[in-house]
Design a protein around this motif. Sequence first.
Motif, PDB file in Angstrom:
ATOM      1  N   TRP A 359      -2.358   0.044  -3.235  1.00 26.31           N
ATOM      2  CA  TRP A 359      -1.599  -0.384  -2.059  1.00 26.31           C
ATOM      3  C   TRP A 359      -2.100   0.390  -0.846  1.00 26.31           C
ATOM      4  N   ARG A 360      -2.797  -0.320   0.059  1.00 29.72           N
ATOM      5  CA  ARG A 360      -3.440   0.326   1.199  1.00 29.72           C
ATOM      6  C   ARG A 360      -2.984  -0.239   2.533  1.00 29.72           C
ATOM      7  N   SER A 361      -2.031  -1.155   2.519  1.00 28.69           N
ATOM      8  CA  SER A 361      -1.520  -1.785   3.745  1.00 28.69           C
ATOM      9  C   SER A 361      -0.269  -1.059   4.224  1.00 28.69           C
ATOM     10  N   GLY A 362      -0.049  -1.049   5.537  1.00 33.37           N
ATOM     11  CA  GLY A 362       1.001  -0.215   6.098  1.00 33.37           C
ATOM     12  C   GLY A 362       2.352  -0.857   6.284  1.00 33.37           C
ATOM     13  N   ARG A 363       2.458  -2.187   6.202  1.00 37.39           N
ATOM     14  CA  ARG A 363       3.739  -2.830   6.513  1.00 37.39           C
ATOM     15  C   ARG A 363       4.136  -3.875   5.472  1.00 37.39           C
ATOM     16  N   GLY A 364       3.723  -3.675   4.270  1.00 35.88           N
ATOM     17  CA  GLY A 364       3.994  -4.662   3.235  1.00 35.88           C
ATOM     18  C   GLY A 364       5.375  -4.522   2.624  1.00 35.88           C
ATOM     19  N   THR A 365       5.667  -5.448   1.698  1.00 35.47           N
ATOM     20  CA  THR A 365       6.941  -5.484   0.977  1.00 35.47           C
ATOM     21  C   THR A 365       6.667  -5.543  -0.519  1.00 35.47           C
ATOM     22  N   HIS A 378      -4.030   3.768   4.449  1.00 41.91           N
ATOM     23  CA  HIS A 378      -3.009   3.369   5.418  1.00 41.91           C
ATOM     24  C   HIS A 378      -1.768   2.803   4.735  1.00 41.91           C
ATOM     25  N   GLY A 379      -1.630   3.016   3.437  1.00 41.19           N
ATOM     26  CA  GLY A 379      -0.533   2.426   2.676  1.00 41.19           C
ATOM     27  C   GLY A 379       0.837   2.887   3.136  1.00 41.19           C
ATOM     28  N   GLY A 380       1.787   1.969   3.126  1.00 42.16           N
ATOM     29  CA  GLY A 380       3.170   2.245   3.502  1.00 42.16           C
ATOM     30  C   GLY A 380       3.975   0.968   3.377  1.00 42.16           C
ATOM     31  N   GLY A 381       5.119   0.908   4.063  1.00 39.94           N
ATOM     32  CA  GLY A 381       5.957  -0.287   4.016  1.00 39.94           C
ATOM     33  C   GLY A 381       7.268  -0.027   3.305  1.00 39.94           C
ATOM     34  N   ARG A 382       7.825  -1.081   2.700  1.00 40.19           N
ATOM     35  CA  ARG A 382       9.138  -0.992   2.057  1.00 40.19           C
ATOM     36  C   ARG A 382       9.014  -1.382   0.589  1.00 40.19           C
ATOM     37  N   PHE A 383       9.614  -0.546  -0.260  1.00 35.94           N
ATOM     38  CA  PHE A 383       9.503  -0.714  -1.706  1.00 35.94           C
ATOM     39  C   PHE A 383      10.923  -0.729  -2.296  1.00 35.94           C
ATOM     40  N   TYR A 384      11.244  -1.815  -2.982  1.00 35.60           N
ATOM     41  CA  TYR A 384      12.609  -2.025  -3.471  1.00 35.60           C
ATOM     42  C   TYR A 384      12.638  -2.039  -5.000  1.00 35.60           C
ATOM     43  N   GLY A 385      13.603  -1.311  -5.568  1.00 38.64           N
ATOM     44  CA  GLY A 385      13.808  -1.363  -7.009  1.00 38.64           C
ATOM     45  C   GLY A 385      12.634  -0.856  -7.816  1.00 38.64           C
ATOM     46  N   VAL A 386      11.991   0.210  -7.348  1.00 39.09           N
ATOM     47  CA  VAL A 386      10.846   0.764  -8.068  1.00 39.09           C
ATOM     48  C   VAL A 386      11.343   1.625  -9.226  1.00 39.09           C
ATOM     49  N   MET A 387      10.739   1.446 -10.391  1.00 38.59           N
ATOM     50  CA  MET A 387      11.087   2.249 -11.562  1.00 38.59           C
ATOM     51  C   MET A 387       9.839   2.945 -12.094  1.00 38.59           C
ATOM     52  N   ALA A 388       9.926   4.263 -12.230  1.00 37.93           N
ATOM     53  CA  ALA A 388       8.867   5.049 -12.880  1.00 37.93           C
ATOM     54  C   ALA A 388       9.432   5.519 -14.209  1.00 37.93           C
ATOM     55  N   GLN A 400       1.946   6.811   6.814  1.00 40.53           N
ATOM     56  CA  GLN A 400       2.594   5.645   7.417  1.00 40.53           C
ATOM     57  C   GLN A 400       4.098   5.667   7.096  1.00 40.53           C
ATOM     58  N   PRO A 401       4.953   5.115   7.974  1.00 42.89           N
ATOM     59  CA  PRO A 401       6.377   4.998   7.636  1.00 42.89           C
ATOM     60  C   PRO A 401       6.556   4.237   6.320  1.00 42.89           C
ATOM     61  N   THR A 402       7.230   4.872   5.369  1.00 41.74           N
ATOM     62  CA  THR A 402       7.354   4.327   4.016  1.00 41.74           C
ATOM     63  C   THR A 402       8.777   4.539   3.520  1.00 41.74           C
ATOM     64  N   SER A 403       9.382   3.491   2.994  1.00 42.95           N
ATOM     65  CA  SER A 403      10.772   3.572   2.533  1.00 42.95           C
ATOM     66  C   SER A 403      10.888   3.042   1.114  1.00 42.95           C
ATOM     67  N   PHE A 404      11.670   3.753   0.302  1.00 45.00           N
ATOM     68  CA  PHE A 404      11.989   3.331  -1.058  1.00 45.00           C
ATOM     69  C   PHE A 404      13.492   3.114  -1.152  1.00 45.00           C
ATOM     70  N   TYR A 405      13.875   1.991  -1.752  1.00 44.45           N
ATOM     71  CA  TYR A 405      15.282   1.641  -1.916  1.00 44.45           C
ATOM     72  C   TYR A 405      15.581   1.512  -3.409  1.00 44.45           C
ATOM     73  N   ALA A 406      16.643   2.196  -3.855  1.00 45.80           N
ATOM     74  CA  ALA A 406      17.107   2.074  -5.241  1.00 45.80           C
ATOM     75  C   ALA A 406      16.024   2.453  -6.249  1.00 45.80           C
ATOM     76  N   ILE A 407      15.449   3.633  -6.067  1.00 47.53           N
ATOM     77  CA  ILE A 407      14.392   4.086  -6.960  1.00 47.53           C
ATOM     78  C   ILE A 407      15.008   4.675  -8.235  1.00 47.53           C
ATOM     79  N   ASN A 408      14.282   4.539  -9.353  1.00 46.24           N
ATOM     80  CA  ASN A 408      14.776   5.007 -10.656  1.00 46.24           C
ATOM     81  C   ASN A 408      13.635   5.721 -11.387  1.00 46.24           C
TER      82      ASN A 408
END
Length: 527
Positions: A359-365, A378-388, A400-408
């Motif tokens: 993931w190298r794009s800055g504003r993806g979903t 340049h990777g960043g963007g918004r990441f939802y429901g990521v599970m590791a 880059q501005p990067t946000s994670f929502y509901a990470i597990n």
Amino acid sequence: YIWAHTWYGDGTGEQPNISFNHIFKGIDIDVRDHAGAIGIRHSGSQGSTLQDSTIYADGAYAGMNNCCGQGGGTYNIEVLGGQYGIVIEPSSRFPILTACVFKGQSKAAITYAKGGSQVPTLLVGCRIEPAGNCAIDFITQRAYAGINIVDCEIAMKQGGVVAKTKKKENIHIENSFIKGAEFICHGGAKLPTSDTWTHIERYSSHTHQAVNLINGEQSTDEIVEWKPARAAPLYDTICKKHYSRGPSFEDMDGVNIKSFGAKGDGKTDDTKAFEKAMASHDKIFVPKGNYLLSGTLRLGRNTHLFGLARTYTSIGNGSFKREWRSNRNEDNAFSLVTVEDEQAAPGLSFLTVRGRIDWRSGRGTYMLASGPPAISGHGGGRFYGVMAMGRPFVLREIKQPTSFYAINIERVLTNPQSIIENCSHLRVYYFKVEAGTIDRPNAGDGNTPCRISDSQDIRIYCMYGNVKKLGDRSMLDVVNSNEIVVSQLKAFRPGSFPHLTETRGETQSEIPSEKICALFVRDTFDK
């Protein structure tokens, strides 16, 4: 009523923590004039989501009962009317409500039932506009975990209160706008004005069980940082900061990958079909199937691949494995690569990628796709429901501005389980963790869930989880970092381990596990 049968007893009861991969999306609900009715009960856990729905609840009891949390989340839900917008029970799994609207509730937008809340509620980019004089009702039960309110807008009748309380509760508010309320909560400081807007830069209050750690010093003070404001930002601006409705197979400019000859049978190589579709379209629906792909697939600047669900749609090579194993490096592994561009906005939603994701794009979903991608450049963007699950989650050199929502994150055998290193402009909205919970000899998962090192401008809102057997390791370890904010961090049960440690050179501070971390702030730089 969406739920999972328990595996205990006779198997007829509900067990929300195993309610996995249930999706309710794009369906409106009307329970108007049905006294006692609730629009939807959805206590979804990992992989579950509730999205893009309007609930009409005038004359009903509530729009929602519980909502989806870790490894999934609740997004873009509008509740109109009702006594309550949402009623939350202890069984609600790490409830996060993002870009949601609660309007016209006669009693409160949010209330709690059956013993309060096991974990805090997090509101991100929401608008609350009750018909009454209370936004959040904290008086029905004896104990609550608390609430976080970030980038929200609250408007109510003159003389109201944001959170109706009997005593001090765990409340954290950041960068939000409030109008009509005289107080945030019972016994708290009075707002500067109620007839115009107040910009809450930061507010924090807490129970006697909690403590702040501000620039290395423990305190129990109420934190008040606010000022009058002429107006609140346009709500669309607030909402779009955190969520934009994704593509649908019903969109006129969307295409079905099978129209380009893809089979999805797990045997036929569908690579050329994907390349052909991506050459002419941005929105590409990948229906249920196992799509065999080879080599490297490169997404365009705005290419969005979206499936039915990550349990039903898979792309790549090899067998359809669980998502937390799907990105392991293997011989001849498939790779999916995004454009190296901070302005590019590609997307992956509701599918599993059997291979590596660069993931190298800055504003993806990245919405409820397979395990975490490798973010670089340049990777960043918004990441939802990521599970590791079962392997470390590593973020390095992200600027880059990067946000994670509901990470597990759970079942990771390395220490720490996740790493944020030399990063900046990073936000985590609900960080659910498990450590030391594998009940077998020498399992080795009693590890620090997260370490932040040599980073700045990092925010974590709500870090909770089932954490045991850490020894002297902490839940969160902060090392030589600045502009760090963490709100409401706690393990389910206290232990001998610290909740949080901060190390700066030879100096170390900590919050022990018997104290809730109400607020951690490090905003000073060493000379």
